[in-house]
Scaffold this motif. Structure first.
Motif, mmCIF file in Angstrom:
data_model
loop_
_atom_site.group_PDB
_atom_site.id
_atom_site.type_symbol
_atom_site.label_atom_id
_atom_site.label_comp_id
_atom_site.label_asym_id
_atom_site.label_seq_id
_atom_site.Cartn_x
_atom_site.Cartn_y
_atom_site.Cartn_z
ATOM 1 N N SER A 200 0.851 -1.203 0.000
ATOM 2 C CA SER A 200 0.000 0.000 0.000
ATOM 3 C C SER A 200 0.876 1.238 0.000
ATOM 4 O O SER A 200 2.084 1.183 0.261
ATOM 5 C CB SER A 200 -0.928 0.005 1.212
ATOM 6 O OG SER A 200 -0.173 0.034 2.405
ATOM 7 N N LEU A 201 0.251 2.365 -0.321
ATOM 8 C CA LEU A 201 0.954 3.649 -0.360
ATOM 9 C C LEU A 201 1.241 4.144 1.044
ATOM 10 O O LEU A 201 0.450 3.947 1.977
ATOM 11 C CB LEU A 201 0.120 4.696 -1.099
ATOM 12 C CG LEU A 201 -0.107 4.446 -2.600
ATOM 13 C CD1 LEU A 201 -1.129 5.438 -3.150
ATOM 14 C CD2 LEU A 201 1.212 4.554 -3.373
ATOM 15 N N MET B 195 2.254 9.691 0.818
ATOM 16 C CA MET B 195 1.745 9.653 -0.550
ATOM 17 C C MET B 195 0.227 9.761 -0.585
ATOM 18 O O MET B 195 -0.351 10.316 -1.522
ATOM 19 C CB MET B 195 2.198 8.358 -1.233
ATOM 20 C CG MET B 195 3.693 8.296 -1.503
ATOM 21 S SD MET B 195 4.153 6.801 -2.413
ATOM 22 C CE MET B 195 5.902 7.105 -2.683
ATOM 23 N N GLN B 196 -0.443 9.196 0.442
ATOM 24 C CA GLN B 196 -1.897 9.296 0.511
ATOM 25 C C GLN B 196 -2.354 10.757 0.580
ATOM 26 O O GLN B 196 -3.368 11.128 0.024
ATOM 27 C CB GLN B 196 -2.432 8.506 1.721
ATOM 28 C CG GLN B 196 -2.489 7.013 1.526
ATOM 29 C CD GLN B 196 -3.601 6.615 0.561
ATOM 30 O OE1 GLN B 196 -4.406 7.422 0.143
ATOM 31 N NE2 GLN B 196 -3.609 5.316 0.202
ATOM 32 N N SER C 249 -0.712 13.375 -0.621
ATOM 33 C CA SER C 249 -0.110 14.208 -1.662
ATOM 34 C C SER C 249 -1.190 14.818 -2.557
ATOM 35 O O SER C 249 -2.194 14.164 -2.875
ATOM 36 C CB SER C 249 0.844 13.353 -2.508
ATOM 37 O OG SER C 249 1.309 14.109 -3.619
ATOM 38 N N GLU D 210 -1.890 12.894 -8.063
ATOM 39 C CA GLU D 210 -2.500 11.573 -8.151
ATOM 40 C C GLU D 210 -1.388 10.514 -8.097
ATOM 41 O O GLU D 210 -0.404 10.612 -8.853
ATOM 42 C CB GLU D 210 -3.285 11.423 -9.455
ATOM 43 C CG GLU D 210 -4.443 12.394 -9.593
ATOM 44 C CD GLU D 210 -5.229 12.148 -10.872
ATOM 45 O OE1 GLU D 210 -5.145 11.018 -11.399
ATOM 46 O OE2 GLU D 210 -5.915 13.087 -11.334
ATOM 47 N N TYR E 15 -0.702 6.269 -8.088
ATOM 48 C CA TYR E 15 -1.260 4.930 -8.288
ATOM 49 C C TYR E 15 -0.140 3.906 -8.036
ATOM 50 O O TYR E 15 0.981 4.062 -8.584
ATOM 51 C CB TYR E 15 -1.779 4.750 -9.712
ATOM 52 C CG TYR E 15 -2.809 5.772 -10.118
ATOM 53 C CD1 TYR E 15 -4.162 5.500 -9.992
ATOM 54 C CD2 TYR E 15 -2.430 7.012 -10.652
ATOM 55 C CE1 TYR E 15 -5.117 6.427 -10.390
ATOM 56 C CE2 TYR E 15 -3.366 7.940 -11.038
ATOM 57 C CZ TYR E 15 -4.709 7.645 -10.897
ATOM 58 O OH TYR E 15 -5.645 8.577 -11.286
ATOM 59 N N ASP F 72 -3.238 0.144 -5.047
ATOM 60 C CA ASP F 72 -3.658 1.205 -4.120
ATOM 61 C C ASP F 72 -3.664 2.530 -4.888
ATOM 62 O O ASP F 72 -2.905 2.708 -5.857
ATOM 63 C CB ASP F 72 -2.721 1.275 -2.911
ATOM 64 C CG ASP F 72 -3.337 2.042 -1.735
ATOM 65 O OD1 ASP F 72 -4.534 2.417 -1.829
ATOM 66 O OD2 ASP F 72 -2.637 2.253 -0.723
ATOM 67 N N ASN G 187 -4.252 7.007 -4.147
ATOM 68 C CA ASN G 187 -4.356 7.993 -3.052
ATOM 69 C C ASN G 187 -5.642 8.822 -3.182
ATOM 70 O O ASN G 187 -6.432 8.680 -4.145
ATOM 71 C CB ASN G 187 -3.114 8.878 -3.007
ATOM 72 C CG ASN G 187 -3.068 9.881 -4.153
ATOM 73 O OD1 ASN G 187 -3.796 9.746 -5.124
ATOM 74 N ND2 ASN G 187 -2.192 10.865 -4.032
ATOM 75 N N GLN G 188 -5.844 9.721 -2.215
ATOM 76 C CA GLN G 188 -7.085 10.501 -2.129
ATOM 77 C C GLN G 188 -7.238 11.465 -3.300
ATOM 78 O O GLN G 188 -8.352 11.707 -3.787
ATOM 79 C CB GLN G 188 -7.099 11.274 -0.804
ATOM 80 C CG GLN G 188 -7.094 10.365 0.423
ATOM 81 C CD GLN G 188 -6.929 11.161 1.710
ATOM 82 O OE1 GLN G 188 -6.886 12.374 1.689
ATOM 83 N NE2 GLN G 188 -6.827 10.431 2.823
ATOM 84 N N ALA H 202 -11.851 4.495 -3.595
ATOM 85 C CA ALA H 202 -10.646 3.678 -3.770
ATOM 86 C C ALA H 202 -11.003 2.226 -4.057
ATOM 87 O O ALA H 202 -10.353 1.552 -4.882
ATOM 88 C CB ALA H 202 -9.759 3.786 -2.528
#
Length: 506
Positions: free
Chosen positions: A13-14, A18-19, A21, A24, A26, A37, A39-40, A50
Motif C-alpha cells: 500500500s501507499l 503519498m496518501q 499528496s 495523483e 497509483y 492502491d 491515493n485521495q 478507492a
C-alpha cells in the motif's frame, strides 16, 4: 481482465505521505498492471472510491491508451534507481468528462513483488488558468484598442524619477510619440506640456500623491509631429508601490470640446456685452425722452395753465358754465403736469443726479408710499462716488427687487442696507415674506431675476439670492469699485483729445 487479490496483510500500500499528496498516485502490480492502491487525490479527480479503482488497470481510466503502447513504454523503463518515463494521457471521470494529466512511471518492489509507481499531475487547472488569462488579456486588449485615448501606467519613484510601465497603442495618436520612445525617455512627457501649464500639472500630481486621491488634470501640450497645440485630460487613480507611487488611468484629447467651451464662453461674453450696451443705450434714450417730456411738454403745459388762468379772469362773472369749464381744464392741466412729472421720473429719476445714496433713499420712500410696506433704508456713508452708468444700473436692480417684493413676496417689512466697503459696494435687500425657491428661479419667463443678475455682471459684480433668518429673502448685490489707477486711466481716456497712458500686462 480478471482481478487478483492478496491477503490484506500481504498487499502493498501507499505510504501515508503519498496518501496526502496533492498529486495523483497509483500503485500498480507490474505483472498484472492492476491498481493495488490509489491515493485521495486520484479518487477526488476521478470521482470514485478507492475500492472501485483497486483491481482496475490504467486502460480503464484512459480510453485512448492501449496495452501495446503501455507495454512499449514499460520496455524502455530500466530498473535503475531514479529511472522514470512520462506518459501524457487523459483520464475519464465518473461523469464521463476527460481531463489531461502527465503520468511519471517508476519501478519499485515491496516484499519481493515487482511494482510500478505512477505519479500523475492534473494539467486541467493550469490549462484553465492559462485559458482564463488569455481570455482576460483578449478582453483587455479589445477594450484598450477601442478606447478613444491613451491607457497608461505612470510611476513616480521616491528619488523623483518617473517611468511609464505601460502605454497603449494610442500613445502615438495622442502625443505624437510612440510607446517605445516615451518609455525610453519618460521625461519627454513633461517637456510636451506648455510652460504655462506645467506648474498646475506638477501641483495636481503632488496633491494626488499626498492624499492618494484621484488625479484629474487638464492642460495643453505641444505636439511637434503636427506643429499644433492640443488640450488633453488626464484621469488616473494612485496606489502605493515598492519605491514610490503608481497611477493607472487614461489620457484623452479634449481639444475639440475645449475649443467649443471657449467659443461658448466668448459667445456668452459677447451677449453680456451686447446686453450691457443695450441697457446703456436704453438708459440714454430714456434720459433723452425724459428730458424732452420734462422740457417740452412740461413747458407747454405750464404755458397752457398760465393762459387758462388769464382767460378765467376775463370770463363774465355771471357765466357759471364757463367758469366750471375753465376750472375743469385747469384741473386737467394739473393732472397732466403730474403725469408728465411721474413719467419723467420713471424714465430717468432726477434724484440720481444727487448721488446713489439719495436716489436709493428716495426710491425706498416712494416704494413705501405706493406699496404700503414699511421700507427702512440705511447707508454707512452719506455719499458714495459712483459713475453714472454704475449708479443707474444699481438703481434699476434696486427697482426690480422692490417690484418683485411687491408682486410675489407677501412681505410686511423691507430692510435696505447700502455699504461702501474697501473694494466693493454692497446693497442688501431683505424682506420677511415667503422666500424664493430654485423652482421659482427656473420658471420659463422669470426675466426679472435674470435681468438683475445680468446688470450686476455687466458692472463686474455679483447678485446672490438667499433665505433670510426667520423667513423671507435676501438679495445681495456686490459691485467692485474701480481702483484709483483705473479711475485715472478711465478719466484720461474719456477726456477730449487725450491719449491714454500705455499699460503693461503682467
Amino acid at each position: 481482465m480478471r482481478k487478483t487479490t492478496r491477503p490484506a496483510a500481504e498487499t502493498p500500500s501507499l505510504a501515508p505521505l503519498m496518501q496526502g499528496s496533492p498529486s495523483e498516485i497509483y500503485l500498480i502490480d507490474a505483472a498484472t498492471l492492476q491498481f493495488i492502491d490509489v491515493n485521495q487525490a486520484a479518487c477526488a479527480n476521478l470521482q470514485r472510491e478507492a475500492a472501485e479503482l483497486i483491481g482496475q488497470t490504467p486502460f480503464a481510466l484512459a480510453p485512448q491508451l492501449t496495452r501495446g503502447q503501455f507495454d512499449a513504454l514499460l520496455a524502455g523503463l530500466s530498473h535503475d534507481i531514479g529511472a522514470q518515463v512520462c506518459l501524457h494521457t487523459e483520464h475519464r471521470r465518473r461523469d464521463a468528462t476527460l481531463y489531461p494529466l502527465t503520468l511519471r512511471l517508476l519501478r519499485t518492489s515491496r516484499d519481493g513483488h515487482a511494482l510500478i509507481l505512477a505519479i500523475g499531475e492534473d494539467l486541467s487547472a493550469p490549462q484553465a488558468t492559462a485559458a482564463a488569462l488569455a481570455q482576460v488579456q483578449s478582453r483587455f486588449n479589445a477594450i484598450v484598442s477601442n478606447t478613444p485615448g491613451l491607457v497608461y501606467q505612470f510611476r513616480l519613484r521616491d528619488d523623483g524619477s518617473v517611468c511609464f510601465p505601460y502605454l497603449s497603442d494610442g500613445c502615438l495618436a495622442l502625443l505624437g510619440l510612440s510607446a517605445a520612445q516615451l518609455q525610453q525617455q519618460p521625461e519627454r512627457f513633461l517637456q510636451l506640456i506648455l510652460i504655462d501649464d506645467r506648474k498646475s500639472y506638477l501641483d495636481a500630481m503632488q496633491a494626488s500623491k499626498s492624499a492618494l486621491w484621484s488625479w484629474n488634470w487638464e492642460g495643453r501640450i505641444w505636439v511637434d509631429a503636427w506643429k499644433d497645440v492640443k488640450w488633453i485630460n488626464l484621469r488616473s487613480t494612485p496606489r502605493l508601490c515598492e519605491g514610490g507611487v503608481q497611477w493607472e488611468g487614461i489620457m484623452t484629447n479634449i481639444t475639440e470640446s475645449r475649443l467649443e467651451q471657449l467659443e461658448v464662453q466668448q459667445s456668452r461674453a459677447r451677449l453680456a456685452e451686447l446686453s450691457a450696451h443695450v441697457d446703456r443705450v436704453k438708459e440714454q434714450e430714456r434720459t433723452r425722452i425724459a428730458r424732452e417730456i420734462h422740457d417740452d411738454l412740461g413747458g407747454n403745459l405750464s404755458a397752457i395753465k398760465m393762459a387758462l388762468a388769464m382767460l378765467a379772469k376775463r370770463l363774465p362773472a355771471d357765466s357759471a358754465l364757463l367758469q366750471e369749464k375753465a376750472a375743469y381744464l385747469d384741473e386737467l392741466v394739473d393732472r397732466t403736469i403730474d403725469a408728465v412729472h411721474r413719467i419723467s421720473l420713471d424714465l430717468r429719476p432726477s434724484m440720481l443726479d444727487l448721488g446713489i445714496v439719495a436716489a436709493l433713499e428716495w426710491q425706498s420712500k416712494e416704494f413705501e408710499a405706493q406699496a404700503g410696506l414699511p421700507c427702512h433704508f440705511a447707508s454707512n456713508q452719506k455719499e458714495i462716488d459712483l459713475g453714472l452708468d454704475q449708479a443707474t444700473a444699481l438703481f434699476r436692480i434696486f427697482q426690480e427687487a422692490l417690484t418683485n417684493i411687491a408682486k410675489h413676496a407677501h412681505a410686511s417689512r423691507v430692510t435696505v442696507r447700502l455699504a461702501r466697503l474697501r473694494h466693493h459696494i454692497s446693497l442688501k435687500i431683505t424682506d420677511n415674506g415667503g422666500g424664493i425657491w430654485p423652482t421659482d428661479r427656473a420658471k420659463p419667463k422669470s426675466f426679472g431675476i435674470r435681468g438683475m443678475a445680468e446688470r450686476a455682471n455687466a458692472l463686474g459684480g455679483t447678485l446672490t439670492l438667499g433665505h433670510a433668518a426667520g423667513g423671507g429673502t435676501v438679495v445681495t448685490i456686490k459691485i467692485k469699485l474701480a481702483t484709483p489707477r483705473e479711475t485715472i486711466i478711465a478719466a484720461a481716456a474719456a477726456a477730449p483729445g487725450s491719449v491714454a497712458a500705455p499699460t503693461t500686462t503682467l
